[in-house]
Design an enzyme around this catalytic site. Structure first.
Site: not given
Length: 226
Positions: A113, A191, A204
């Site tokens: 991320s 995602d 995610h």
């Protein structure tokens, strides 16, 4: 302010991920055969995070008798998105330290991320026009540093569309050309941080359990010199 980094880092909060504490093993003072330099995602506790832990745990048995150290990129991984630049500085300097101090150690870069954005930016060939290097970095990675990075594994890296939502003037995250064959850029189905048009925010948070950590470990292990 380095707006490119701020924009890329900001997307981490869009995932609204619930994560538990995870603390990375300390990097060994000795020179190991392999070092993983991993940047955690937004809101994860200091260390390498759930995805990083899953990746490292899968990588260890796949590298045979080679020794492995782990370095957690030091940055806030918080809502203070401008501070993501701290991670770029820390990761870049760690790469230089390993290359200078441990001539035989192979490096694996990783991130999840916001952390995927951090280490993706580390690989860039050049700084975009009009963007100043942050304090602590005087240049992009040189050939000697690029050559020692055996693999890059990215989980849920923010898409250009998501970055654009945060800052329309920000260019997309662009991996350096030297890493084209060394990089595995993974995006879980649906995602929304990395797959344009998706809406499943829960997707995610699945990289540690959906098999992609193992997939990335297999890729990285195969990229290491025999």
């Amino acid at each position: 302010m380095w707006q490119v980094i701020r924009a890329a880092a900001a997307v981490g909060v869009l995932a609204l991920v619930s994560v538990g504490p995870a603390v990375a093993p300390a990097a060994s003072a000795a020179c190991e055969d392999v070092e993983v330099i991993f940047a955690r995602g937004t809101f994860e506790a200091p260390g390498i995070g759930r995805t990083g832990e899953a990746f490292v745990n899968s990588l260890r048995p796949q590298i045979g008798g080679q020794t492995l150290s782990v370095y957690a990129v030091n940055y806030p991984a918080s809502l203070d998105f401008a501070r993501a630049v701290d991670g770029i500085v820390d990761s870049s300097n760690r790469i230089r330290t390993v290359v200078e101090s441990c001539p035989d150690t192979q490096i694996i870069l990783g991130g999840y991320s916001q952390g995927a954005a951090v280490n993706a930016y580390v690989t860039m060939d050049a700084i975009p026009e009009g963007v100043a290097l942050p304090p602590g970095i005087t240049e992009t990675l040189g050939a000697s540093q690029r050559d020692r990075i055996a693999a890059v594994v990215l989980f849920g890296k923010p898409s250009a569309a998501v970055v654009g939502l945060v800052n329309r003037a920000a260019p997309p995250i662009t991996m350096g050309a030297a890493f084209a064959d060394k990089t595995l850029d993974l995006c879980a189905p649906q995602d929304p941080v990395c797959e344009v048009g998706s809406l499943d925010r829960a997707a995610h948070s699945l990289y540690a359990v959906n098999g992609m950590a193992e997939q990335a470990a297999t890729f990285a292990a195969r990229q290491l010199p025999a």
